[in-house]
Motif scaffolding. Sequence first.
Motif: not given
Ligand SMILES: *Cc1c(COP(=O)(O)O)cnc(C)c1O
Length: 381
Positions: A53-54, A58, A80, A83, A131, A160, A183, A185, A195, A326
Amino acid sequence: MIPYGRQDITPDDIDEVVKVLKSDFITQGPVIQDFEKSVTAKVHSKYGVAVNSGTSALHLACKALHLSHGDSLWTVPNTFVASANCARYCGAEVDFVDIDPCTLNMDVSSLENKLVQAKKDNKLPKVVVPVDFAGQPVCHEEIHELSEKYGFYVLEDACHASGAIHNGEPVGSCKWSDITVFSFHPVKIITTGEGGMALTNNDEFAKRLALFRSHGITRDLEIMNDKSQGAWYYEMQELGYNYRMTEISAALGRSQLKRIDEYVARRNYLAGVYNEAFADLPLKSQTVLPGNLSSYHLYVVRVSETKRTNFYNTLKSAGIGVNVHYIPVHLQPYYRSLGFSPGYCPEAEKYSREAVTLPLFPTMTDEEQLTVINEVKKALL
Ligand SMILES: *Cc1c(COP(=O)(O)O)cnc(C)c1O
């Protein structure tokens, strides 16, 4: 309902995934490495470490940068929660830098002011996480310059922004960052189901990312403490995790990657149509700076605070999948319990009271977009 985002899965994607399912390896096989190579070739970075995952990317990045108890990480509230959470997983403190109300990214002069004060207080951050909000690259050169002056690492959250470009450099090249994270997703630019990937040009960071991805275990003789053992030997050198990507996910990602430029082009086209359609309406859209190609993960508008609830609800009941990206991270109950309160980042807070995300995804049809535009106009009457 027209959703705010949606993945695009083609017959080719399905074939690639089925091939893996019929092969010897459904995890820890050759496709993951091939996917990593394809991504690094695309973004011009030396290393890419694929993970589940993203968020994991991180977390691993913070481990790679030795973020720990007593350290601090700064990010923006307009992101999100992951971060910021990555620092908390490492026992580090989190602090927030306000955003620029036009680009909606980290405001570089706020960052600089905060650094000046932090230096006086002997509280400089170890890591700063800018970000690329909605797919727009941050002001890389300025942030990089501050990182050299004040001695922090830049961990770019580009979840993003895969496919985006800043001053000719693909996001992920790590020209101005120590580590950049994607990410995959399903709502993001390309998907692997769940992922992510951490990219870097630094040999040591790459080694640590890979080590922490899989339990802190190595089979690499070169870095072992005990070099006298046999071929069966492995060492656990750090307290790592199981953040590995599967072959199934990597096969989907590798197939999706072939279309990333098409996706970004379509997203930019649709964003351009929105911009034009809304030019005379009481809406403000995100300013994309010259030199930036946004990947337009999100299309956000600002509507006056007093109208936002009605605007949002009217669109929702008309079948438009609106969203808010957000809620400021520092105002989440968890972060309030750590001492943050309203007024700490006024621009991000004001933006959040006005923000509405409209549907935008590469397979969105022109008719669907027209429906959204018409409903937006009606909702503003
Ligand atoms: C989606 C997202 C994440 C986390 O990614 P995942 O793959 O959902 O864990 C982190 N930071 C930002 C800015 C995101 O949009």
